[in-house]
Design an enzyme around this catalytic site. Sequence first.
Site, short mmCIF file in Angstrom:
data_model
loop_
_atom_site.label_atom_id
_atom_site.label_comp_id
_atom_site.label_asym_id
_atom_site.label_seq_id
_atom_site.Cartn_x
_atom_site.Cartn_y
_atom_site.Cartn_z
N SER A 64 0.57 -1.26 -0.01
CA SER A 64 0.30 0.08 0.17
C SER A 64 0.90 1.55 -0.64
O SER A 64 1.69 1.56 -0.93
CB SER A 64 -0.80 -0.04 1.47
OG SER A 64 -1.81 1.02 0.92
N GLU A 370 -12.60 6.07 6.37
CA GLU A 370 -11.42 6.06 7.73
C GLU A 370 -11.30 7.80 7.41
O GLU A 370 -11.40 7.58 5.50
CB GLU A 370 -10.66 4.92 7.45
CG GLU A 370 -10.79 4.03 8.02
CD GLU A 370 -9.21 2.63 8.55
OE1 GLU A 370 -9.06 2.89 9.66
OE2 GLU A 370 -9.03 2.94 7.65
N PRO A 496 -2.44 1.22 19.75
CA PRO A 496 -0.95 0.68 19.37
C PRO A 496 -1.47 0.87 18.59
O PRO A 496 -2.18 0.30 17.93
CB PRO A 496 -1.02 -0.45 20.44
CG PRO A 496 -1.99 -0.94 21.00
CD PRO A 496 -3.39 0.19 20.48
N GLY A 498 -1.58 -0.72 14.72
CA GLY A 498 -1.69 -2.08 14.05
C GLY A 498 -0.73 -2.69 12.57
O GLY A 498 -0.57 -3.99 12.45
N THR A 499 -0.09 -1.52 12.72
CA THR A 499 0.90 -1.56 11.47
C THR A 499 2.52 -1.34 11.73
O THR A 499 3.18 -1.69 10.81
CB THR A 499 0.69 -0.57 10.01
OG1 THR A 499 0.24 0.92 10.53
CG2 THR A 499 -0.82 -1.16 9.71
C1 16G Z 1 -4.03 -0.67 7.36
C2 16G Z 1 -5.81 -0.40 7.54
C3 16G Z 1 -6.40 0.48 7.00
C4 16G Z 1 -5.72 1.15 8.67
C5 16G Z 1 -4.37 2.00 9.61
C6 16G Z 1 -4.28 1.80 10.39
C7 16G Z 1 -6.97 -1.87 5.68
C8 16G Z 1 -6.99 -2.61 4.17
N1 16G Z 1 -5.58 -1.04 6.16
O1 16G Z 1 -3.21 0.19 6.65
O2 16G Z 1 -7.65 1.21 7.13
O3 16G Z 1 -6.23 2.72 8.59
O4 16G Z 1 -4.31 0.07 8.70
O5 16G Z 1 -2.88 1.76 10.25
O6 16G Z 1 -7.31 -2.65 6.33
P1 16G Z 1 -2.46 1.82 12.59
O7 16G Z 1 -3.00 0.47 12.94
O8 16G Z 1 -1.09 1.44 11.72
O9 16G Z 1 -2.74 2.91 12.60
MG MG Z 2 -3.97 1.47 0.43
#
Ligand code: 16G
Ligand code: MG
Length: 560
Positions: A64, A370, A496, A498-499
């Site tokens: 992404s 979002e 926290p 998620g990525t």
């Molecule tokens: C991912 C999610 C997005 C979310 C983001 C939050 C999908 C397809 N994508 O990119 O929706 O806003 O994570 O990231 O679900 P974070 O947890 O690092 O804040």
């Molecule tokens: Mg994307």
Amino acid sequence: MDLGAITKYSALHAKPSGLILQYGTAGFRTKAEHLDHVMFRMGLLAALRSKQTKSTIGVMVTASHNPEEDNGVKLVDPLGEMLAPSWEEHATCLANAEEQDMQRVLIDISEKEAVNLQQDAFVVVGRDTRPSSEKLSQSVIDGVTVLGGQFHDYGLLTTPQLHYMVYCRNTGGRYGKATLEGYYQKLSKAFVELIKQASCSGDEYRSLKVDCANGIGALKLREMEHYFSQGLSVQLFNDGSKGKLNHLCGADFVKSHQKPPHGMEIKSNERCCSFDGDADRIVYYYYDADGHFHLIDGDKIATLISSFLKELLVEIGESLNIGVVQTAYANGSSTQYLEEVMKVPVYCTKTGVKHLHHKAQEFDIGVYFEANGHGTALFSTAVEMKIKQSEQLEEKKRKAAKMLENIIDLFNQAAGDAISDMLVIEAILALKGLTVQQWDALYTDLPNRQLKVQVADRRVISTTNAERQAVTPPGLQEAINDLVKKYKLSRAFVRPSGTEDVVRVYAEADSQESADHLAHEVSLAVFQLAGGIGERPQPAETTCSINNAFGLGTANKHTV
Ligand code: 16G
Ligand code: MG
């Protein structure tokens, strides 16, 4: 299951020992060189999931909006949805199993999920434009094949296009044709039909500048543009011909910096938008005559779309319900406007598309977005029935029903889709005769600030109430409450990520200065109470320049 063959092929996609990865909010994501074994194993898992559901499963290779050196993979469930949570756990176990444990983990999953291994499997694969993606998608295919599965490799696709293909294939063609041509035709036909109904289309030649983040969106939009050119002319920037993917451009950059992308010349009042690297997010923006930059994010997109859909429902005179789904990041002004002015019920879910999508399915029309620009609208069969019955209605109502039918076709209901959303937005602006400024003026965003804090273990923070309140560590929520009380129209939360291995902080208040102060104070509370590591969070003025240099944080005011 030919265990011998699996072991043999797995050795060709060996796991670096000790590497642990998590199937996060949107699948696995990390540096591309660490992902070969994950890809092979996700091929295996997709084949098992396909056998279990007796349906086509999708595998998308993309990271992404992450930097070009990263990559990632996610599985797409039968109706184009994100993978079911229990299978996310299987994915994590399988990806992290050491070579000698692989067979056992595969057998465990098959048994737990009662997978009939004799069943056929079919997996479709898509990939973005990263240099690493082609080889990695081949590893996915190796995994599918070694489990005896069939596959179709779509090659280069946007993420939402892959979701669309999966949805089409599992609904016997009722949703659309599972080809790129089918996608382009379905969306473009609906768009052109809608645009034709715009009474004020003559007063402005419709054109739009699109920043494609140097990603797959550029290729696919270029392939598609002639299908809808009678309704809209698009000018593509950051089309991948020279710049680096997601570097200083794209929806994530524009949203988080509240700045225009590099590589795009913008005159005042020109309507512009940015896609992210896999074209599942979109944000709009423009410069006003005084040279101020205005961002129109996912919240304002949701507002435009839901108000239009609500008007159509009122026109048809139907008691079908409509709801808007947001996350804690939604600007307070948007929620207030939707609830108090538009009288549309608003719901808040945890961050991550799967949560919003799930909630939106509860309504006849569920609009979810979002703030970062990922979203779509979902329509129940009751809405489709109503449209079918509209033959008997009077002329005006029939017209509204026809518009609704086209809008339904134009939305990618399998996933948030930058191309589809762009066409929906352009159609609504044309039909309503709205300029980008008029759209922006629906409400004024509250100034806000996002920061990141490094902690030893971000799992010490747990949240409730759709991430708006911290449950642990003890005392953190009380500290946030006390800080929030010091400012007007203020709100703050922490969660926290998620990525990424960080804690995210969000604050909004009546002025940019207050939002900055509040965000900084909350960051300090996180640092102190949740085991901060490294340098203590700095006040906003300093973090602003540091953050911008590293692609973090937000800066709300930007003047050219
Ligand atoms: C991912 C999610 C997005 C979310 C983001 C939050 C999908 C397809 N994508 O990119 O929706 O806003 O994570 O990231 O679900 P974070 O947890 O690092 O804040
Ligand atoms: Mg994307």
